[in-house]
Write a protein that holds these residues in place. Sequence first.
Motif, mmCIF file in Angstrom:
data_model
loop_
_atom_site.group_PDB
_atom_site.id
_atom_site.type_symbol
_atom_site.label_atom_id
_atom_site.label_comp_id
_atom_site.label_asym_id
_atom_site.label_seq_id
_atom_site.Cartn_x
_atom_site.Cartn_y
_atom_site.Cartn_z
ATOM 1 N N LEU A 125 -8.717 1.429 2.640
ATOM 2 C CA LEU A 125 -10.254 0.552 2.067
ATOM 3 C C LEU A 125 -9.561 -1.365 2.149
ATOM 4 O O LEU A 125 -10.589 -1.918 2.494
ATOM 5 C CB LEU A 125 -10.748 -0.033 0.477
ATOM 6 C CG LEU A 125 -11.228 1.577 0.152
ATOM 7 C CD1 LEU A 125 -11.288 1.243 -1.719
ATOM 8 C CD2 LEU A 125 -12.110 2.369 0.745
ATOM 9 N N ARG A 126 -8.710 -1.391 3.023
ATOM 10 C CA ARG A 126 -7.541 -2.448 3.195
ATOM 11 C C ARG A 126 -9.255 -3.314 4.802
ATOM 12 O O ARG A 126 -9.014 -4.361 3.758
ATOM 13 C CB ARG A 126 -6.374 -2.711 4.037
ATOM 14 C CG ARG A 126 -6.427 -2.115 5.198
ATOM 15 C CD ARG A 126 -5.334 -1.722 5.820
ATOM 16 N NE ARG A 126 -4.935 -0.704 5.582
ATOM 17 C CZ ARG A 126 -3.234 -0.731 5.479
ATOM 18 N NH1 ARG A 126 -2.499 -1.637 6.460
ATOM 19 N NH2 ARG A 126 -2.798 0.627 4.966
ATOM 20 N N ALA A 133 -7.786 2.170 -2.957
ATOM 21 C CA ALA A 133 -7.263 0.985 -2.592
ATOM 22 C C ALA A 133 -5.646 0.461 -2.553
ATOM 23 O O ALA A 133 -5.662 -0.250 -1.550
ATOM 24 C CB ALA A 133 -7.932 -0.402 -3.502
ATOM 25 N N PHE A 182 -11.831 -4.536 1.334
ATOM 26 C CA PHE A 182 -11.432 -4.762 0.326
ATOM 27 C C PHE A 182 -10.203 -5.192 0.622
ATOM 28 O O PHE A 182 -8.835 -4.873 -0.068
ATOM 29 C CB PHE A 182 -11.275 -3.820 -0.635
ATOM 30 C CG PHE A 182 -12.729 -3.567 -1.092
ATOM 31 C CD1 PHE A 182 -13.802 -4.285 -1.460
ATOM 32 C CD2 PHE A 182 -13.176 -2.727 -0.055
ATOM 33 C CE1 PHE A 182 -15.426 -3.922 -2.231
ATOM 34 C CE2 PHE A 182 -14.779 -2.296 -0.406
ATOM 35 C CZ PHE A 182 -15.227 -2.973 -1.545
ATOM 36 N N TYR A 195 0.759 -1.006 0.158
ATOM 37 C CA TYR A 195 -0.142 -0.320 0.076
ATOM 38 C C TYR A 195 0.754 1.627 -0.083
ATOM 39 O O TYR A 195 1.605 0.921 0.647
ATOM 40 C CB TYR A 195 -1.096 0.400 1.536
ATOM 41 C CG TYR A 195 -1.863 -1.578 0.625
ATOM 42 C CD1 TYR A 195 -3.042 -0.929 0.706
ATOM 43 C CD2 TYR A 195 -1.829 -2.449 2.291
ATOM 44 C CE1 TYR A 195 -3.782 -2.235 0.437
ATOM 45 C CE2 TYR A 195 -2.489 -2.908 2.279
ATOM 46 C CZ TYR A 195 -4.175 -3.511 1.302
ATOM 47 O OH TYR A 195 -5.033 -4.293 1.337
ATOM 48 N N HIS A 228 -12.090 3.452 -7.144
ATOM 49 C CA HIS A 228 -11.770 2.399 -5.576
ATOM 50 C C HIS A 228 -10.000 2.142 -5.939
ATOM 51 O O HIS A 228 -9.565 1.837 -4.767
ATOM 52 C CB HIS A 228 -12.612 1.699 -6.352
ATOM 53 C CG HIS A 228 -12.443 0.262 -5.712
ATOM 54 N ND1 HIS A 228 -11.557 -0.259 -5.964
ATOM 55 C CD2 HIS A 228 -13.346 -0.065 -4.771
ATOM 56 C CE1 HIS A 228 -11.736 -1.860 -4.721
ATOM 57 N NE2 HIS A 228 -12.138 -1.234 -4.492
#
Length: 305
Positions: free
Chosen positions: A52-53, A47, A56, A9, A43
């Motif tokens: 959004l971890r 992400a 998702f 990330y 998104h």
Amino acid sequence: MKAIRYYEYGGPEVLRYDQDVSEPALARDALLIEAEATSVNPHDWKARSGALRAHFPIEFPHIPGFDVSGIVRAVGKDVQSFRIGDRVLAMAKATYAELVVTAAATVARLPEGLDPADAAALPTVVLTGDQLINSELKVTAGQTVLVTGALGSVGRAAIHAANTAGARVIAGVRGRQLGEAAALQVAGSVAIDDADEIATLGKIDAVADMIGRDLAPSLLALVRPGGHYGYASRIPDGTAERFPDVSVSRVFGTPNADTLYRFAEDFRDGRFSLPISARMPLHDAGEAHARLAAGGGGKIVLTMR
């Protein structure tokens, strides 16, 4: 094949243009699509950032993307409806890549005369907007529907779907955007950052909310008992429970070949408008993410060549 991947990330700089990625395996019910273009959705960068971890989770290395247009390169053994060489578009996964595999049942043919790069901007946003109106809100002719974030891509798709259903549509935008909203095919516009102006709407049948967050309670208060509120973003915990007489649901766009083809035809023929702000080569995906996260208007298309 070449593809954009990330291994952790982080910011746009974690996106890597890898040039020796294994080709995806072809299932019996699937197509292998030689991609011509994909596009960037919110998104994608959310992400990638890790925001959004919790909902998702991602396995690394990860190829982002949900939109693809291209040419069928191989056909699964059980597929009868497509042939090698067919031009197609789809909502799929791992589409920041030269080759994409997806179930044939979810793939739409590319309407004749539609630019493949333009087509790549459509799948995720038009399916999300349409499903919000038709699957979640179940809008019918004569109803009044407020669409917030109306100048965004999903908002424009929701307006088109609501108009097609015969609804009376009101565009919800920020006050500084009212002039721009006048060009939309709606019955009227309202400044959603002005509480007094929102209150003038009175009770309405449904709200298609692309903004959510702290705006949600004031929008839910507009919906008549038995009406519907659907959202494509996030709303504060406990908000829905405060309005037990309103049906509240969240939409997550899913593939639908028939709907996608219909929107693609309408886009080609000028019945549906979706601004595309830039076309960029795939290897510039990091710059595209940075632009979109900064709030640039319009879709960004990534081309393979």
